[in-house]
Design a protein around this motif. Structure first.
Motif, PDB file in Angstrom:
ATOM      1  N   LEU A 111      -8.000   3.295  -7.789  1.00  0.00           N
ATOM      2  CA  LEU A 111      -8.696   2.668  -6.671  1.00  0.00           C
ATOM      3  C   LEU A 111      -8.417   1.169  -6.665  1.00  0.00           C
ATOM      4  O   LEU A 111      -8.416   0.526  -7.713  1.00  0.00           O
ATOM      5  CB  LEU A 111     -10.202   2.904  -6.768  1.00  0.00           C
TER       6      LEU A 111
ATOM      7  N   VAL B 164     -11.589  -0.613   0.298  1.00  0.00           N
ATOM      8  CA  VAL B 164     -11.230   0.115  -0.919  1.00  0.00           C
ATOM      9  C   VAL B 164     -10.134   1.098  -0.532  1.00  0.00           C
ATOM     10  O   VAL B 164     -10.247   1.815   0.465  1.00  0.00           O
ATOM     11  CB  VAL B 164     -12.441   0.865  -1.508  1.00  0.00           C
TER      12      VAL B 164
ATOM     13  N   GLU C 201      -7.118   3.693   2.904  1.00  0.00           N
ATOM     14  CA  GLU C 201      -8.501   3.238   2.857  1.00  0.00           C
ATOM     15  C   GLU C 201      -9.428   4.439   2.700  1.00  0.00           C
ATOM     16  O   GLU C 201      -9.249   5.466   3.347  1.00  0.00           O
ATOM     17  CB  GLU C 201      -8.809   2.486   4.158  1.00  0.00           C
TER      18      GLU C 201
ATOM     19  N   TYR D 258      -9.617  -2.512  -4.937  1.00  0.00           N
ATOM     20  CA  TYR D 258     -10.754  -3.184  -4.299  1.00  0.00           C
ATOM     21  C   TYR D 258     -10.262  -4.508  -3.737  1.00  0.00           C
ATOM     22  O   TYR D 258     -10.125  -5.486  -4.462  1.00  0.00           O
ATOM     23  CB  TYR D 258     -11.880  -3.383  -5.320  1.00  0.00           C
TER      24      TYR D 258
ATOM     25  N   TYR E 176      -7.782  -3.403  -9.504  1.00  0.00           N
ATOM     26  CA  TYR E 176      -7.593  -1.956  -9.420  1.00  0.00           C
ATOM     27  C   TYR E 176      -7.563  -1.346 -10.812  1.00  0.00           C
ATOM     28  O   TYR E 176      -7.302  -2.008 -11.803  1.00  0.00           O
ATOM     29  CB  TYR E 176      -6.333  -1.603  -8.630  1.00  0.00           C
TER      30      TYR E 176
ATOM     31  N   ARG F 138      -7.199   4.094  -2.012  1.00  0.00           N
ATOM     32  CA  ARG F 138      -6.857   5.067  -3.056  1.00  0.00           C
ATOM     33  C   ARG F 138      -5.365   5.376  -2.943  1.00  0.00           C
ATOM     34  O   ARG F 138      -4.849   5.568  -1.838  1.00  0.00           O
ATOM     35  CB  ARG F 138      -7.646   6.353  -2.867  1.00  0.00           C
TER      36      ARG F 138
ATOM     37  N   ASN G 122     -13.030  -6.527   1.638  1.00  0.00           N
ATOM     38  CA  ASN G 122     -13.995  -5.508   1.199  1.00  0.00           C
ATOM     39  C   ASN G 122     -13.558  -4.077   1.471  1.00  0.00           C
ATOM     40  O   ASN G 122     -14.390  -3.171   1.538  1.00  0.00           O
ATOM     41  CB  ASN G 122     -15.377  -5.767   1.801  1.00  0.00           C
TER      42      ASN G 122
END
Length: 114
Positions: free
Chosen positions: A27, A10, A113, A29, A41, A12, A8
């Motif tokens: 992003l 995320v 993250e 996930y 992503y 970038r 869980n």
């Protein structure tokens, strides 16, 4: 070494080689079940991407990915991601990757993250 959980989280993209396709709009996930990582992503020139990987005892991820870009070209690759836990407890992944389609070039990238 303490086991990290990628479940869980995320991420970038914050840096990439010129021959890569991720950007700060991309992003990721992440999900994790046991030592198996998956992620979807998108963002920037990437319309849709998926990855699957295995996490080792040092929290490194050995992964394979495929994605469709804005030109409807499918690209595939492999990547080794090495984590670093930042002072704010967030994870930064230092990545060494190689395209397994297209020009078969390689590069480095970094995701953090959020």
């Amino acid at each position: 070494m303490k086991r990290l959980s990628y479940n869980n989280k995320v991420f970038r993209a914050v840096a990439n080689s010129e021959n890569g396709q991720t950007s700060q709009e991309t992003l990721f996930y992440y999900k994790q079940e046991g030592n198996i990582i998956t992620a979807e992503y998108n963002g920037g020139c990437i319309i849709k991407g998926h990855l699957i990987g295995i996490v080792d005892a040092e929290n490194k991820i050995d992964m394979r990915y495929h994605q469709v870009d804005e030109n409807n070209i499918i690209r595939t690759g492999s990547c080794i991601s090495t984590p670093k836990v930042l002072k704010n407890e967030k994870i930064r992944l230092h990545e060494v990757w190689e395209w397994t389609s297209g020009d078969f070039s390689s590069g480095t990238s970094m995701i953090e993250e959020v």
